[in-house]
Design an enzyme around this catalytic site. Structure first.
Site, PDB file in Angstrom:
ATOM      1  N   LYS A   1       0.966  -0.812  -0.001  1.00 20.73           N
ATOM      2  CA  LYS A   1      -0.538   0.064   0.055  1.00 20.73           C
ATOM      3  C   LYS A   1       0.559   1.263   0.212  1.00 20.73           C
ATOM      4  CE  LYS A   1      -3.769  -2.213   0.373  1.00 20.73           C
ATOM      5  NZ  LYS A   1      -3.682  -3.712   0.439  1.00 20.73           N
TER       6      LYS A   1
HETATM    7  C1  PLP Z   1      -4.191  -4.555  -0.458  1.00 24.92           C
HETATM    8  C2  PLP Z   1      -3.565  -5.672  -0.237  1.00 24.92           C
HETATM    9  C3  PLP Z   1      -3.635  -6.895  -1.658  1.00 24.92           C
HETATM   10  C4  PLP Z   1      -4.422  -6.479  -2.502  1.00 24.92           C
HETATM   11  O1  PLP Z   1      -4.220  -6.099  -3.584  1.00 24.92           O
HETATM   12  P1  PLP Z   1      -5.555  -5.023  -4.272  1.00 24.92           P
HETATM   13  O2  PLP Z   1      -5.021  -4.153  -5.050  1.00 24.92           O
HETATM   14  O3  PLP Z   1      -6.512  -5.128  -3.259  1.00 24.92           O
HETATM   15  O4  PLP Z   1      -5.874  -6.180  -4.663  1.00 24.92           O
HETATM   16  C5  PLP Z   1      -2.645  -7.954  -1.554  1.00 24.92           C
HETATM   17  N1  PLP Z   1      -1.584  -7.825  -0.274  1.00 24.92           N
HETATM   18  C6  PLP Z   1      -1.567  -7.132   0.515  1.00 24.92           C
HETATM   19  C7  PLP Z   1      -0.354  -7.414   1.276  1.00 24.92           C
HETATM   20  C8  PLP Z   1      -2.021  -6.214   0.656  1.00 24.92           C
HETATM   21  O5  PLP Z   1      -1.712  -5.173   1.486  1.00 24.92           O
END
Ligand code: PLP
Length: 500
Positions: free
Chosen positions: A113
């Site tokens: 993120k």
């Molecule tokens: C948010 C997240 C995801 C999923 O990503 P999206 O863009 O929502 O598909 C996968 N792995 C981790 C560790 C995340 O924080």
């Protein structure tokens, strides 16, 4: 470049306006009016650039109402000056013969993120200036773990903004909770909610649409905004790292110019893998997009049958950031797959809302399965993958990343395709250390130890350094002690902002 809504709103807005608003007025998502195509020479030229130069080169096509200097400032602020613990920002690590890990977790909160949430606040502040917004922006977040901390880190001390994060008191891991309640910054607020994630999210939604509260906000010089993954300002920075990975592989002569690769992504809200789709449309040589799910396998079913059905049991898994039944960003793909038929998108989204499902058939279904391959990893398979990947390659994968690796392996077995594949590694193994340590050492070894002790256990056994943001976490002062019920969330906002 102007932005239009996936649901047919007749207007169009600049990128600054799209980033400031988040959602289009008709409830749709903003998409660029045209998708930029880069020529092969430009793509190859990224091999000689560092991450920040690559970022400016991509962003300037979509955020052309920002000056190049503004973009440079945003990019430098996000990806410069030691905020990431690897100067390559998103390094590519070879895993096996044909598989490469794209590590997206070197930012301050140890999950992917950060790639977007380090830059979004900077884009937003400049968007406010460009649109002559005088009110202070109040970012409201409901989080199941990763997003909240990444948003807090991104918005901390960003001028003209405040951020309030609500998290379910017993719905996040020890590490995640401590990361949030120890958050520093003069404009940050963290509130634990007595309830689960759904309660928390519904509470935040109710606050956003509370007319009385919005009126009071206005009178006091505030406006609400969100930092969730449907904001174009979160999606567009994610396109960069796919070009960057390709450029790194070119520079290391792992691939030849123009050679196609596959991309595998552990997926929840469909943001990360949609960014890879944009990269593909923009001319990055990508063959297949491999969509990896956990037991909440809505997307696996969708890619294989064309039926999107959210009417199913919600399962709590060891990859909680992918525990999602409504993948919001899919709406952007649907819009493009239908040749930008907003009326059709509206029908599907209404069906999803009212009946819990919709079906994509014919040409759209064909295009979907041509580009995407989808499968899922069960809880057992995820644990097994963590253990095997560590034993076979000495690589420590977190559970989300392991879902991606497992599904990639299923893809190879099922299709025989040995195209070189980039797998998105979305969290540091230290962030979800309980599942990782239990997979690698067995349950006996970890029994009775809390997540903070396990950081050291993992570090010692595997010879890896604990990321700075996680080391010493247990000793940090708790700066945020607010706890409230679902019904009291609005009062918390009123108190925090000093309304009335
Ligand atoms: C948010 C997240 C995801 C999923 O990503 P999206 O863009 O929502 O598909 C996968 N792995 C981790 C560790 C995340 O924080």
């Amino acid at each position: 470049m102007y932005y239009v809504s996936t649901r047919g709103w007749s207007g169009s807005v600049t990128s600054a306006e799209a980033i400031k608003r988040g959602l289009a007025p008709d409830g749709g998502l903003f998409v660029p009016e045209t998708i930029v195509r880069l020529d092969p020479e430009e793509i190859a030229s990224f091999a000689e650039m560092d991450y920040r130069e690559r970022a400016v080169s991509i962003l300037r096509h979509y955020l052309d109402d920002y000056t190049e200097e503004e973009l440079r400032e945003c990019v430098d602020g996000a990806y410069g000056s030691g905020r990431f613990d690897d100067e390559r920002i998103a390094p590519v690590v070879r895993l096996s013969e044909n598989a490469y890990m794209l590590e997206l977790w070197h930012g301050p909160t140890s999950a992917f993120k950060d790639m977007a949430l380090q830059i979004l606040p900077r884009l937003m502040v400049r968007a406010n200036m460009k649109t002559r917004e005088s009110r202070e922006t109040v970012i409201l977040v409901a989080t199941s773990g990763d997003t909240g901390k990444a948003a807090l880190e991104g918005f901390r001390d960003v001028e003209g903004t405040r951020i309030i994060v609500f998290f379910p008191e017993d719905g996040v891991s020890q590490v995640q909770k401590m990361q949030m309640v120890s958050q520093e910054g003069s404009n940050v607020h963290v509130v634990a909610v007595k309830g689960n994630f759904d309660d928390t999210q519904n509470g935040v939604k109710a606050i956003f649409s509370d007319e009385e509260l919005n009126r009071e906000m206005l009178e006091n010089g505030f406006r609400f905004s969100s930092a969730n993954s449907i904001n174009w300002g979160r999606l567009v920075p994610q396109i960069v790292y796919y070009f960057s990975a390709y450029a790194d592989m070119l520079a290391a002569r792992e691939i030849a110019e123009g050679e196609k690769i596959n991309i595998a992504v552990p997926t929840g809200n469909f943001g990360n893998i949609l960014a890879a789709w944009y990269a593909r449309e923009m001319g990055l040589p990508i063959n297949r997009l491999i969509c990896a799910s956990n037991d909440n396998n809505v997307l696996t079913e969708f890619i294989n049958t064309g039926i999107y059905n959210r009417e199913r049991e919600f399962k709590k898994t060891i990859s909680p950031s992918m525990d999602i039944l409504i993948s919001s960003n899919l709406e952007r793909l649907l819009f493009e797959l239908t040749g930008r038929d907003a009326a059709q998108v509206r029908v599907w989204m209404d069906e999803l809302k009212n009946e819990g499902r919709y079906a994509v058939i014919g040409e759209e279904k064909r295009k979907l399965t041509e580009m995407y391959w989808g499968a899922y990893s069960t809880e057992e398979e995820t644990v097994e993958t963590i253990r095997e990947v560590y034993d076979d390659y000495g690589y420590l994968a977190d559970p989300h990343t392991a879902v991606g690796i497992d599904v990639y392996e299923k893809y190879v077995i099922s299709t025989g395709d040995i195209t070189k594949t980039v797998i998105a590694a979305t969290a540091s193994p230290f962030k979800f250390n309980r599942s990782v340590a239990s997979a690698v050492f067995g349950e006996d070894e970890i029994a009775g130890r809390d997540e903070f002790e396990l950081l050291d256990v993992l570090s010692r056994h595997c010879g890896l350094t604990v990321p700075a943001g996680l080391a010493g976490l247990s000793g940090r002062p708790v700066l945020h002690k607010r706890v409230c019920s679902r019904e009291e969330m609005k009062d918390q906002v009123v108190q925090i902002l000093g309304l009335k």
